[in-house]
Design an enzyme around this catalytic site. Structure first.
Site, PDB file in Angstrom:
ATOM      1  N   SER A   1       0.738  -1.245   0.097  1.00 39.61           N
ATOM      2  CA  SER A   1       0.095  -0.002  -0.077  1.00 39.61           C
ATOM      3  C   SER A   1       0.795   1.238   0.034  1.00 39.61           C
ATOM      4  CB  SER A   1      -0.803   0.027   1.391  1.00 39.61           C
ATOM      5  OG  SER A   1      -1.046   1.298   1.758  1.00 39.61           O
ATOM      6  N   LYS A   2       0.521   2.013  -0.780  1.00 38.58           N
ATOM      7  CA  LYS A   2       1.403   3.327  -0.829  1.00 38.58           C
ATOM      8  C   LYS A   2       1.211   4.278   0.200  1.00 38.58           C
ATOM      9  CE  LYS A   2       1.131   3.726  -5.943  1.00 38.58           C
ATOM     10  NZ  LYS A   2       1.319   4.352  -7.180  1.00 38.58           N
ATOM     11  N   ARG A   3      -0.113   3.953   1.048  1.00 38.13           N
ATOM     12  CA  ARG A   3      -0.077   4.729   2.318  1.00 38.13           C
ATOM     13  C   ARG A   3       0.572   4.079   3.474  1.00 38.13           C
ATOM     14  NH1 ARG A   3      -4.877   4.397   4.004  1.00 38.13           N
ATOM     15  NH2 ARG A   3      -5.528   3.126   2.305  1.00 38.13           N
TER      16      ARG A   3
END
Ligand code: GLU
Length: 482
Positions: free
Chosen positions: A239-241
């Site tokens: 996940s980029k977050r």
């Protein structure tokens, strides 16, 4: 035939580790086959592209050592070719104008979850204008077959591929179309990319074949290879977050490019089951058919261990040079983002670091760990770990006599690690205390911490005068909270 592959990132955000893995596999394939690796920045989505992300892509590729043989090219330099290709397809009946708005498409779909367009305008002969998009006429029946080098034969029913948009009403040519026009122009023989693009591939094959027919330029379809997803410890897509996913963040933490490339190379491909492989070895062995289909675990702990192994293999000079951005950044040179050197610039001494570097090199896994290992040498007073200080200095009844003995021995002992070790053993015996017990308050008094490089090397590098000063400060408060 010379193989030609491309890495075609869109500059819409941080340069992600998944993108770096795609770039690497293209590069390995080109190097293995003696082919050409080109870099094409797909920068036609003006709303989402930023110039700074282009710079990040180029800098990250350079850091990883993945120099393109051709490029970087800009997709935006080819917009005329994209538009000409759209005209060719339209003139030959492969496209039709569509006046439907997004809301209309949606409302006709109702609760039907099947994605895509219902073909409403396909036979309506809508005239082209400033409010019409252009859609590709996907054949009603039959199959589009993708022969994927990793996944084998994948069949797509044309009936479920909707009539996708190739050009918006604004005239902007969309990804599937622009990408194919460029791959044809660049004579790409193999498209190697993440598996999130599989659903685009049948559409791109249809466009490709239509362009061959419409333009008379018969260019063979490329071979496709879709690389497995990268997942985290929960086996969820990175996940980029939540996950650290930008290549730059790994560089900033002090991973070496060689270790990072080694790690990326074995994400989804490991023909020999080994964890350590040089670029040369990977180039020699690389085959698309050996790439796995199953998701690859992006295991940061494994990467960290691997990096430690690479660090230990460096020559002392190379280790020192690699560490310098974290210790004494030079103006104009690259320095790790977000890293604050914990001492004033003028307190860093290269020869002092050189003296301790061999034992530090053995103990760090990433370069950002180096400053905390050596800060006691460059700060006037070592930053104190309060819990350790309380445990072995102020809170230990033995601390005072240990520190007294240390001060009196170190006053005269030759200030070399071996001799310091020797005299410490001796006074420890005299105090009837184990070496570990004796070392603890000395280490905390001098370095501020209970862990770090070997104690006697640390003392020797810091020097007699400063060691005695720090021991004396600790002696003043030793045992006082007991
Ligand atoms: N610009 C696309 C992306 O970044 C390229 C995909 C491809 O390699 O075809 O996802």
């Amino acid at each position: 035939m010379t193989t030609r592959v491309r890495f075609a990132p869109s500059p819409t955000g941080l340069f992600h580790v998944g993108s770096a893995r795609s770039a690497l596999f293209n590069w390995l394939f080109a190097r293995h086959t003696g082919g050409v690796f080109l870099l094409r920045i797909e920068d036609t989505d003006a709303d989402r592209n930023r110039e700074e992300w282009v710079d990040v892509i180029i800098a990250s590729m350079a850091w990883l050592g993945l120099q393109p043989d051709e490029g970087p090219f800009r997709q935006s330099d080819n917009t005329q070719q994209h538009a000409a290709a759209v005209e060719a397809l339209f003139d030959h009946g492969y496209l039709y104008a569509c006046a439907c708005t997004g809301e209309e498409v949606q409302s006709r779909k109702g609760d039907n979850k099947t994605p895509g367009y219902d073909g409403y305008c396909r036979e309506r002969n809508v005239p082209r204008g400033s409010t019409t998009a252009l859609r590709f006429k996907v054949p009603f029946d039959g199959l589009t077959i993708v022969n994927d080098e990793v996944r084998g034969r994948i069949e797509f029913q044309n009936a479920v591929l909707d009539d996708f948009v190739v050009a918006k009403s604004s005239g902007a040519v969309l990804y599937n179309m622009a990408n194919v026009v460029d791959d044809r122009a660049d004579l790409i023989t193999h498209v190697v990319r993440g598996e999130d693009h599989i659903s685009n591939t049948p559409k791109q094959q249809l466009i490709w074949q239509a362009l061959s027919a419409a333009t008379g330029e018969e260019i063979a379809l490329p071979n496709y290879a879709h690389l497995p997803l990268l997942v985290d410890a929960q086996r969820k897509k990175l996940s980029k977050r939540k996950d650290p996913v930008s290549v730059a963040s790994f560089r900033d933490q002090g991973f070496l490019a060689d270790a990072f490339v080694n790690f990326l190379g074995l994400l989804g491909w490991s023909p020999k089951g080994e964890e350590k492989a040089t670029r040369e070895a990977m180039i020699a062995d690389f085959q698309l058919s050996d790439v796995n289909q199953s998701p690859a675990f992006f295991d940061v702990a494994k990467l960290t261990n691997l990096n430690g192994a690479y660090l230990r293999e460096l020559s002392l000079d190379a280790f020192i040079e690699a560490s310098l951005p974290w210790l004494a950044p030079t103006e104009g040179a690259w320095s790790p983002e977000g890293h604050v050197v914990p001492w004033p610039a003028d307190r860093f001494k290269g020869e002092v670091f050189r003296a301790i570097a061999p034992v530090v090199q053995e103990r760090v896994a990433i370069l950002s760990e180096v400053p905390a290992m050596v800060d006691f040498l460059f700060l006037e007073n070592a930053p104190v770990d309060a819990a350790a200080w309380e445990k072995v200095v102020t809170g230990d009844a033995d601390a005072a006599r240990i520190l007294d003995a240390a001060m009196s021995s170190y006053e005269t002992a030759p200030f070399e690690a071996v001799q310091l070790h020797e005299v410490t053993l001796q006074f420890g015996e005299a105090l009837d205390l184990k070496l570990r017990k004796v070392q603890a308050p000395i280490r905390v008094a001098v370095t501020g911490k209970s862990v770090g490089p070997p104690l006697f090397e640390s003392l020797a590098v810091l020097g007699r005068e400063e060691v005695l000063r720090r021991l004396s400060l600790a002696r003043d408060v030793a045992g006082t909270s007991k």
